[in-house]
Write a protein that holds these residues in place. Sequence first.
Motif, PDB file in Angstrom:
ATOM      1  N   ALA A 149      28.358 -55.814  40.156  1.00  0.00           N
ATOM      2  CA  ALA A 149      29.573 -56.530  40.560  1.00  0.00           C
ATOM      3  C   ALA A 149      29.747 -57.809  39.767  1.00  0.00           C
ATOM      4  O   ALA A 149      30.874 -58.173  39.385  1.00  0.00           O
ATOM      5  N   GLU A 150      28.656 -58.510  39.492  1.00  0.00           N
ATOM      6  CA  GLU A 150      28.751 -59.726  38.688  1.00  0.00           C
ATOM      7  C   GLU A 150      29.190 -59.414  37.263  1.00  0.00           C
ATOM      8  O   GLU A 150      29.965 -60.164  36.658  1.00  0.00           O
ATOM      9  N   PHE A 151      28.701 -58.307  36.711  1.00  0.00           N
ATOM     10  CA  PHE A 151      29.139 -57.904  35.379  1.00  0.00           C
ATOM     11  C   PHE A 151      30.643 -57.654  35.355  1.00  0.00           C
ATOM     12  O   PHE A 151      31.348 -58.077  34.431  1.00  0.00           O
ATOM     13  N   VAL A 152      31.134 -56.950  36.364  1.00  0.00           N
ATOM     14  CA  VAL A 152      32.559 -56.615  36.402  1.00  0.00           C
ATOM     15  C   VAL A 152      33.398 -57.859  36.617  1.00  0.00           C
ATOM     16  O   VAL A 152      34.438 -58.059  35.980  1.00  0.00           O
ATOM     17  N   ALA A 153      32.938 -58.724  37.538  1.00  0.00           N
ATOM     18  CA  ALA A 153      33.715 -59.929  37.840  1.00  0.00           C
ATOM     19  C   ALA A 153      33.722 -60.891  36.656  1.00  0.00           C
ATOM     20  O   ALA A 153      34.753 -61.506  36.354  1.00  0.00           O
ATOM     21  N   GLY A 154      32.560 -61.035  35.997  1.00  0.00           N
ATOM     22  CA  GLY A 154      32.473 -61.945  34.865  1.00  0.00           C
ATOM     23  C   GLY A 154      32.776 -63.378  35.233  1.00  0.00           C
ATOM     24  O   GLY A 154      33.288 -64.143  34.421  1.00  0.00           O
ATOM     25  N   ALA A 155      32.437 -63.755  36.485  1.00  0.00           N
ATOM     26  CA  ALA A 155      32.745 -65.103  36.962  1.00  0.00           C
ATOM     27  C   ALA A 155      31.703 -66.084  36.460  1.00  0.00           C
ATOM     28  O   ALA A 155      30.515 -65.882  36.662  1.00  0.00           O
ATOM     29  N   GLY A 156      32.159 -67.149  35.813  1.00  0.00           N
ATOM     30  CA  GLY A 156      31.235 -68.157  35.318  1.00  0.00           C
ATOM     31  C   GLY A 156      31.199 -69.365  36.230  1.00  0.00           C
ATOM     32  O   GLY A 156      31.584 -69.318  37.391  1.00  0.00           O
ATOM     33  N   GLY A 157      30.693 -70.459  35.685  1.00  0.00           N
ATOM     34  CA  GLY A 157      30.617 -71.681  36.458  1.00  0.00           C
ATOM     35  C   GLY A 157      29.292 -71.830  37.176  1.00  0.00           C
ATOM     36  O   GLY A 157      28.347 -71.070  36.974  1.00  0.00           O
ATOM     37  N   ALA A 158      29.249 -72.812  38.064  1.00  0.00           N
ATOM     38  CA  ALA A 158      28.001 -73.116  38.767  1.00  0.00           C
ATOM     39  C   ALA A 158      27.602 -72.012  39.728  1.00  0.00           C
ATOM     40  O   ALA A 158      26.435 -71.885  40.078  1.00  0.00           O
ATOM     41  N   SER A 159      28.568 -71.207  40.183  1.00  0.00           N
ATOM     42  CA  SER A 159      28.269 -70.164  41.159  1.00  0.00           C
ATOM     43  C   SER A 159      28.028 -68.799  40.522  1.00  0.00           C
ATOM     44  O   SER A 159      28.091 -67.784  41.193  1.00  0.00           O
ATOM     45  N   SER A 160      27.768 -68.770  39.227  1.00  0.00           N
ATOM     46  CA  SER A 160      27.555 -67.500  38.534  1.00  0.00           C
ATOM     47  C   SER A 160      26.112 -67.047  38.700  1.00  0.00           C
ATOM     48  O   SER A 160      25.188 -67.854  38.833  1.00  0.00           O
ATOM     49  N   GLY A 161      25.922 -65.722  38.663  1.00  0.00           N
ATOM     50  CA  GLY A 161      24.593 -65.158  38.824  1.00  0.00           C
ATOM     51  C   GLY A 161      23.968 -64.783  37.490  1.00  0.00           C
ATOM     52  O   GLY A 161      24.462 -65.129  36.413  1.00  0.00           O
ATOM     53  N   LEU A 162      22.879 -64.026  37.586  1.00  0.00           N
ATOM     54  CA  LEU A 162      22.121 -63.676  36.388  1.00  0.00           C
ATOM     55  C   LEU A 162      22.898 -62.741  35.467  1.00  0.00           C
ATOM     56  O   LEU A 162      22.706 -62.772  34.250  1.00  0.00           O
ATOM     57  N   ALA A 163      23.752 -61.909  36.020  1.00  0.00           N
ATOM     58  CA  ALA A 163      24.522 -61.000  35.167  1.00  0.00           C
ATOM     59  C   ALA A 163      25.415 -61.776  34.218  1.00  0.00           C
ATOM     60  O   ALA A 163      25.534 -61.432  33.032  1.00  0.00           O
ATOM     61  N   TYR A 164      26.047 -62.822  34.722  1.00  0.00           N
ATOM     62  CA  TYR A 164      26.889 -63.638  33.837  1.00  0.00           C
ATOM     63  C   TYR A 164      26.046 -64.350  32.786  1.00  0.00           C
ATOM     64  O   TYR A 164      26.489 -64.535  31.647  1.00  0.00           O
ATOM     65  N   ARG A 165      24.840 -64.776  33.153  1.00  0.00           N
ATOM     66  CA  ARG A 165      23.957 -65.412  32.175  1.00  0.00           C
ATOM     67  C   ARG A 165      23.591 -64.439  31.055  1.00  0.00           C
ATOM     68  O   ARG A 165      23.449 -64.835  29.892  1.00  0.00           O
ATOM     69  N   ILE A 166      23.446 -63.170  31.393  1.00  0.00           N
ATOM     70  CA  ILE A 166      23.183 -62.169  30.361  1.00  0.00           C
ATOM     71  C   ILE A 166      24.391 -62.024  29.437  1.00  0.00           C
ATOM     72  O   ILE A 166      24.258 -61.979  28.203  1.00  0.00           O
ATOM     73  N   LEU A 167      25.582 -61.945  30.032  1.00  0.00           N
ATOM     74  CA  LEU A 167      26.792 -61.857  29.218  1.00  0.00           C
ATOM     75  C   LEU A 167      26.953 -63.091  28.337  1.00  0.00           C
ATOM     76  O   LEU A 167      27.269 -62.977  27.145  1.00  0.00           O
ATOM     77  N   GLU A 168      26.727 -64.249  28.913  1.00  0.00           N
ATOM     78  CA  GLU A 168      26.854 -65.494  28.170  1.00  0.00           C
ATOM     79  C   GLU A 168      25.875 -65.550  27.003  1.00  0.00           C
ATOM     80  O   GLU A 168      26.236 -65.925  25.879  1.00  0.00           O
ATOM     81  N   ALA A 169      24.625 -65.162  27.255  1.00  0.00           N
ATOM     82  CA  ALA A 169      23.622 -65.169  26.189  1.00  0.00           C
ATOM     83  C   ALA A 169      23.979 -64.159  25.101  1.00  0.00           C
ATOM     84  O   ALA A 169      23.750 -64.403  23.912  1.00  0.00           O
ATOM     85  N   GLY A 170      24.545 -63.023  25.496  1.00  0.00           N
ATOM     86  CA  GLY A 170      24.952 -62.036  24.502  1.00  0.00           C
ATOM     87  C   GLY A 170      26.073 -62.536  23.617  1.00  0.00           C
ATOM     88  O   GLY A 170      26.064 -62.309  22.401  1.00  0.00           O
TER      89      GLY A 170
END
Length: 270
Positions: free
Chosen positions: A203-224
Amino acid sequence: MSTPRLLGLPRDVWPRILAPLMMGMILLGAWEFAVRHFGVPAYVVPGPVLIGQALVADWPSLAAALVVTLRITVLALLVAVTAGVLLALLFSQSKWVEMTFLPYAVILQVTPIVAIAPLIIIWVDNVQAALLICAWIVAFFPIVSNTTIGLNSTDRNLVDLFRLYGATRWQTLLQLRLPAAMPFFLAGLRISGGLSLIGAIVAEFVAGAGGASSGLAYRILEAGYQLQIPRMFAALALISLAGVVIFLSLSLLSHLLLRRWHESAMSPDR
């Protein structure tokens, strides 16, 4: 004769702990040797040393993201347990209810969460609530399915004995059916624990929500996006570690609840 114990643990438990740890150290050593020997660039496959360094360097942001992901995972698991057990109780009390609603639970389970997560995120204004719903959908079915099977697998002779002694329907449920279903429920709980984490990540991958409330999935996307591959692997390692901890915690809970009376959790020397 009782089995000798080390540090309060049965002797046969130590091979189950040490063998995976030794194999993990061997695999990590082979991984590090391979990337160094063959000169594999860090932006392709980083070695365990670089991943560890990235984990230490980016720990504040990764730890905060881990807390967000674990919060969604735990909440989804709690909701799945509550709803799944209540629905299983209804199924066990009425075959008509089970035949009516169980197919819809199956449809909910077999529908890929990747396909419906975008719709849920569009329909639900609150991103965190949408992530929770997605994770709950994934974790829900093993609870309701296993608990229903457990409630329906109660020994018929014991049910007849309770009826012979004039036990009410609720007495039979509380004193016979629920204890008999406990091993099935705990087995489903261990499965749902990992699935709730998977659902939260997807769900985090699909949402792609960033900011302070983002989870590890977004951190993976961001690092990529930034080609920080060691950081990406560090976030992935945290997800894997969280899944292992969840499974071990639920396995320990299952053992503590069943060890005194159920054969699946009793020590061989008892």
